[in-house]
Design an enzyme around this catalytic site. Sequence first.
Site, PDB file in Angstrom:
ATOM      1  N   ILE A   1       9.320   6.432  -1.505  1.00  0.00           N
ATOM      2  CA  ILE A   1       9.649   5.356  -2.441  1.00  0.00           C
ATOM      3  C   ILE A   1       9.954   5.910  -3.825  1.00  0.00           C
ATOM      4  CG2 ILE A   1       8.838   3.209  -3.492  1.00  0.00           C
ATOM      5  CD1 ILE A   1       6.997   2.899  -1.045  1.00  0.00           C
TER       6      ILE A   1
ATOM      7  N   ALA B   1       0.805  -1.225   0.000  1.00  0.00           N
ATOM      8  CA  ALA B   1       0.000   0.000   0.000  1.00  0.00           C
ATOM      9  C   ALA B   1       0.833   1.269   0.000  1.00  0.00           C
ATOM     10  CB  ALA B   1      -0.935  -0.005   1.216  1.00  0.00           C
TER      11      ALA B   1
ATOM     12  N   ASN C   1      10.506   1.348   2.571  1.00  0.00           N
ATOM     13  CA  ASN C   1       9.206   1.433   3.232  1.00  0.00           C
ATOM     14  C   ASN C   1       9.257   2.513   4.307  1.00  0.00           C
ATOM     15  OD1 ASN C   1       6.486   0.321   3.573  1.00  0.00           O
ATOM     16  ND2 ASN C   1       7.182  -0.305   5.605  1.00  0.00           N
TER      17      ASN C   1
ATOM     18  N   HIS D   1      -3.800 -10.035  -4.115  1.00  0.00           N
ATOM     19  CA  HIS D   1      -5.063  -9.780  -3.419  1.00  0.00           C
ATOM     20  C   HIS D   1      -6.178  -9.393  -4.379  1.00  0.00           C
ATOM     21  CE1 HIS D   1      -2.699  -8.978   0.551  1.00  0.00           C
ATOM     22  NE2 HIS D   1      -2.987 -10.255   0.392  1.00  0.00           N
TER      23      HIS D   1
ATOM     24  N   THR E   1       0.232   5.117  -1.911  1.00  0.00           N
ATOM     25  CA  THR E   1      -0.115   6.355  -1.199  1.00  0.00           C
ATOM     26  C   THR E   1       0.461   7.571  -1.920  1.00  0.00           C
ATOM     27  OG1 THR E   1       1.798   6.068   0.270  1.00  0.00           O
ATOM     28  CG2 THR E   1      -0.317   5.248   1.054  1.00  0.00           C
TER      29      THR E   1
ATOM     30  N   SER F   1       5.579  -2.055   1.664  1.00  0.00           N
ATOM     31  CA  SER F   1       4.832  -3.095   2.378  1.00  0.00           C
ATOM     32  C   SER F   1       5.370  -3.230   3.797  1.00  0.00           C
ATOM     33  CB  SER F   1       4.938  -4.449   1.669  1.00  0.00           C
ATOM     34  OG  SER F   1       4.273  -5.446   2.430  1.00  0.00           O
TER      35      SER F   1
END
Length: 254
Positions: free
Chosen positions: A241, A25, A223, A124, A29, A198
């Site tokens: 990132i 995620a 991260n 997912h 962002t 992650s």
Amino acid sequence: MMDAFLDQGRTLIDRAQRILVFSGAGLSTESGIPDFRSPGGIWSRYDPSDFYFHKIISDESAREAYWRMSSEYWLTMRDALPNPAHLAVKQLEEEEKIEAVVTQNIDHLHHKAGNSPERIIEIHGTAFTVSCLTCGKSYEREAIEAVLRSGVKAPYCEECGGILKPDTISFGQSMPMDKMERAMRIAAICDLCLVLGSSLVVHPAASIPEEALRHGARLIIVNRDPTHLDEHADLVIHESIGGVLQAMIGANAP
């Protein structure tokens, strides 16, 4: 100090031939998609326990609430654009270094960035399609959103009347074993695992970088927050990132 980290990252990436990218995620962002768990994320406005798979399929009111939540999140994802980190991952593929992009994200941003669909493993699922849980008929998400906008609160399959659900993995729903098995096979042969955004707390997906480590792959983690694999990684950077990957991979551009 940061320059030394970036130099180390460039060297690891330059030497790698079979990179497995594992994204979470935190990668999205920077494209304006809030983490479910972050302040302002979906779970600050909804109770995740209301959306367990068994409730979605057995309770009409829970299903209606699920679709309200899902549609709210869908609008953000539909309009989101890839950020520099996604584009850097695409560049790695252009350099023929990517074995696979395994993503926990359901936002399709690796596709939008231009990575080859056959190299993307959406562990997912994806929010961009919807399927009937009875007959398996597939629908484009926007077509179902149009049905919802017409006043329907919980859509049903036009073919068989079965329950429709976005092609994402809900709490309590079985993981797609074909995708997990493929991801684990690639983890076992990659020479570098690049973890992007992650926290590595959601299992079984988080076992994929662990598998890469077990088979001797080098490990880079970029991260915001620490992870349980930081102490085993060759390089850990807690920074933006997009900025980090641009600096690392941009230097490798042809």
